[in-house]
Scaffold this motif. Structure first.
Motif, short mmCIF file in Angstrom:
data_model
loop_
_atom_site.label_atom_id
_atom_site.label_comp_id
_atom_site.label_asym_id
_atom_site.label_seq_id
_atom_site.Cartn_x
_atom_site.Cartn_y
_atom_site.Cartn_z
N PHE A 151 0.82 -1.21 0.00
CA PHE A 151 0.00 0.00 0.00
C PHE A 151 0.85 1.26 0.00
O PHE A 151 0.64 2.17 -0.79
CB PHE A 151 -0.93 -0.04 1.22
CG PHE A 151 -1.77 1.18 1.39
CD1 PHE A 151 -2.89 1.39 0.62
CD2 PHE A 151 -1.42 2.14 2.34
CE1 PHE A 151 -3.67 2.53 0.77
CE2 PHE A 151 -2.19 3.27 2.51
CZ PHE A 151 -3.31 3.46 1.72
N ASP A 152 1.83 1.34 0.91
CA ASP A 152 2.63 2.56 1.00
C ASP A 152 3.49 2.78 -0.23
O ASP A 152 3.77 3.91 -0.60
CB ASP A 152 3.46 2.61 2.29
CG ASP A 152 4.44 1.47 2.42
OD1 ASP A 152 4.25 0.42 1.79
OD2 ASP A 152 5.42 1.64 3.18
N HIS A 153 3.90 1.70 -0.88
CA HIS A 153 4.66 1.89 -2.12
C HIS A 153 3.76 2.43 -3.23
O HIS A 153 4.09 3.43 -3.86
CB HIS A 153 5.33 0.59 -2.58
CG HIS A 153 6.01 0.77 -3.89
ND1 HIS A 153 7.26 1.35 -4.00
CD2 HIS A 153 5.60 0.54 -5.16
CE1 HIS A 153 7.59 1.44 -5.28
NE2 HIS A 153 6.60 0.96 -6.00
N VAL A 154 2.64 1.78 -3.44
CA VAL A 154 1.75 2.13 -4.56
C VAL A 154 1.25 3.57 -4.46
O VAL A 154 1.15 4.27 -5.47
CB VAL A 154 0.56 1.15 -4.66
CG1 VAL A 154 -0.43 1.59 -5.73
CG2 VAL A 154 1.06 -0.26 -4.95
N LEU A 195 1.11 9.21 2.94
CA LEU A 195 0.02 8.31 2.58
C LEU A 195 -1.29 9.08 2.46
O LEU A 195 -1.43 10.17 3.02
CB LEU A 195 -0.11 7.21 3.64
CG LEU A 195 1.06 6.22 3.66
CD1 LEU A 195 0.94 5.31 4.87
CD2 LEU A 195 1.10 5.40 2.38
N PRO A 196 -2.26 8.54 1.72
CA PRO A 196 -3.52 9.25 1.48
C PRO A 196 -4.22 9.79 2.73
O PRO A 196 -4.69 10.93 2.72
CB PRO A 196 -4.38 8.21 0.75
CG PRO A 196 -3.38 7.40 0.00
CD PRO A 196 -2.20 7.30 0.93
N LEU A 249 -5.03 13.73 3.26
CA LEU A 249 -6.37 14.27 3.48
C LEU A 249 -6.42 15.11 4.76
O LEU A 249 -7.09 16.14 4.80
CB LEU A 249 -7.41 13.15 3.52
CG LEU A 249 -7.73 12.55 2.15
CD1 LEU A 249 -8.65 11.35 2.30
CD2 LEU A 249 -8.32 13.57 1.21
N SER A 250 -5.71 14.71 5.79
CA SER A 250 -5.62 15.52 7.02
C SER A 250 -4.95 16.86 6.72
O SER A 250 -5.40 17.91 7.18
CB SER A 250 -4.84 14.79 8.10
OG SER A 250 -5.55 13.68 8.54
N TRP A 251 -3.88 16.82 5.94
CA TRP A 251 -3.20 18.04 5.51
C TRP A 251 -4.18 18.94 4.76
O TRP A 251 -4.26 20.14 5.00
CB TRP A 251 -1.99 17.69 4.64
CG TRP A 251 -1.46 18.80 3.83
CD1 TRP A 251 -0.61 19.80 4.23
CD2 TRP A 251 -1.74 19.06 2.44
NE1 TRP A 251 -0.34 20.65 3.18
CE2 TRP A 251 -1.03 20.21 2.06
CE3 TRP A 251 -2.51 18.41 1.48
CZ2 TRP A 251 -1.08 20.74 0.79
CZ3 TRP A 251 -2.56 18.93 0.21
CH2 TRP A 251 -1.85 20.08 -0.13
#
Length: 165
Positions: free
Chosen positions: A52-55, A81-82, A86-88
């Motif tokens: 997940f973190d790579h993709v 990561l997504p 989104l928090s940012w």
């Protein structure tokens, strides 16, 4: 937390919901469920393992598109990561309408990264960061202008500065 954005299609919202829970059918996730898979490398860059973190963070394709999006949006999208992106986005000091547009663009970005992965895996079609970036600008413009009747922005203005309205 479920986050829905009215500026993108339902299928993209559902995709982001699954993305935020690491519930996508990556080959590593399939392997972890006991399904025999032939390939565990990233289909977009062929250099990393399809984690997940790579993709969605470390892949060269993601880094290339993040750089292009940051330039276009005139925002420094974090290399994260997504969920953290989104928090940012939620904490940006911009108008709520601009925040919603920015979020829709991010949703579109992740959806098109996943779509590129599927095209590479199933059709042996490999897209560049620029090609995905052009698709992000086009899809997000199409969705925004067809889903938000209050917003009227010309294509040239959208390409120049998506937050000008």
């Amino acid at each position: 937390m479920t986050k829905w954005n009215k500026l993108v299609p339902k299928k993209v919202n559902l995709f982001v919901w699954r993305l935020r829970r690491d519930a996508l059918t990556t080959n590593i996730n399939l392997f972890a469920r006991g399904i025999d898979v032939n390939i565990v490398r990233c289909m977009n860059c062929v250099n990393g393992t399809e984690l997940f973190d790579h993709v969605f963070q470390h892949c060269k394709l993601v880094k290339d598109t993040r750089s292009l999006l940051s330039q276009w949006l005139k925002l420094d999208i974090p290399d994260d990561l997504p969920n953290r992106i989104l928090s940012w986005c939620d904490n940006l000091q911009i108008l709520a309408a601009s925040r919603q547009k920015n979020e829709a663009i991010l949703f579109t970005w992740w959806w098109l990264i996943w779509k590129a992965r599927n095209n590479a895996l199933h059709n042996d079609i490999h897209e560049s960061g620029k090609e995905i970036y052009y698709s992000i600008t086009a899809f997000s413009y199409l969705w925004l202008t067809s889903r938000d009747k209050k917003t009227s922005i010309a294509w040239d203005s959208w390409i120049e500065s998506p937050f000008s309205t």
